[in-house]
Design a protein around this motif. Structure first.
Motif, PDB file in Angstrom:
ATOM      1  N   TYR A  41       0.814  -1.438  -0.032  1.00 18.65           N
ATOM      2  CA  TYR A  41       0.076   0.043   0.035  1.00 18.65           C
ATOM      3  C   TYR A  41       0.994   1.143  -0.069  1.00 18.65           C
ATOM      4  O   TYR A  41       0.614   2.111  -0.842  1.00 18.65           O
ATOM      5  N   ARG A  73      -4.540  -4.887  -9.254  1.00 20.58           N
ATOM      6  CA  ARG A  73      -4.168  -4.186  -8.120  1.00 20.58           C
ATOM      7  C   ARG A  73      -4.573  -2.811  -8.292  1.00 20.58           C
ATOM      8  O   ARG A  73      -4.139  -2.273  -9.419  1.00 20.58           O
ATOM      9  N   LEU A 105      -5.791   1.192  -6.292  1.00 21.36           N
ATOM     10  CA  LEU A 105      -5.700   2.160  -4.808  1.00 21.36           C
ATOM     11  C   LEU A 105      -6.749   3.368  -5.285  1.00 21.36           C
ATOM     12  O   LEU A 105      -6.418   4.066  -6.268  1.00 21.36           O
ATOM     13  N   TYR A 135      -8.719   6.717  -3.878  1.00 16.39           N
ATOM     14  CA  TYR A 135      -8.846   7.903  -2.618  1.00 16.39           C
ATOM     15  C   TYR A 135     -10.202   8.419  -3.001  1.00 16.39           C
ATOM     16  O   TYR A 135     -10.195   9.153  -4.139  1.00 16.39           O
ATOM     17  N   PHE A 176      -8.060   0.059  -1.111  1.00 13.37           N
ATOM     18  CA  PHE A 176      -6.683  -0.864  -1.744  1.00 13.37           C
ATOM     19  C   PHE A 176      -7.129  -2.313  -1.995  1.00 13.37           C
ATOM     20  O   PHE A 176      -7.452  -2.829  -1.241  1.00 13.37           O
TER      21      PHE A 176
END
Length: 164
Positions: free
Chosen positions: A11, A85, A87, A89, A139
């Motif tokens: 992360y 994968r 991530l 926000y 994540f």
């Protein structure tokens, strides 16, 4: 190293492999808008973008003051296209005024990272720097491995499970 410690390490390192983000904003009429922007990130995980006032996402950021940013694994590097994968926000967004002392320091970070083009962009009056301040996130490492991100320093990862 435990599996969870490995996830935390992944992360923290994940955004560093990217030079741009996928940027999601919303128009004043509630329509979603997807775009991208080169970025720099500070130690508090604030994402800074240097964008033209002529772009739709700039108007959306000014109008709504919020955005979502996405870092996503390259398709050519993923083992399973359904489990890339990534991530994401959820961020508040604000313009950094050119008169703010922080503006010059951030512009220098852009120049260090992206080269001479930034010197040209700094001379264009319509280009602005936005700070995208993450408030929460998610994540995803792979199938069955997703984590909610929270905490004052966005350093709390909580496994997402099927239960509520």
């Amino acid at each position: 190293m435990s599996e969870f410690e490995r996830v935390v390490e992944l992360y923290n390192a994940f955004p560093q492999q990217f030079r741009s983000i996928v940027l999601s904003t919303v128009t004043d009429h509630g329509q979603p808008h997807a775009s991208y922007a080169p970025f720099v990130m500070d130690l508090s995980k604030n994402v800074y973008i240097f964008v033209s006032g002529l772009s739709a996402h700039t108007a959306n950021l000014k109008g709504r003051g919020q955005a979502s940013v996405l870092f996503i694994e390259d398709e050519s590097k993923t083992e399973q296209i359904f489990a890339r994968r990534r991530l994401a926000y959820h961020c508040s967004a604000q313009v950094i005024a050119r008169s703010d002392g922080q503006w010059g320091a951030i512009a220098t970070q852009f120049e260090d990272r992206f080269g001479n083009i930034i010197d040209v962009l700094k001379g264009l009056a319509d280009f602005e720097i936005f700070q995208l301040r993450p408030e929460s996130g998610r994540f995803v490492v792979g199938f069955g491995a997703a984590y909610r991100i929270s905490g004052e320093n966005l350093d709390t990862l909580e496994p997402v499970t099927g239960s509520k």
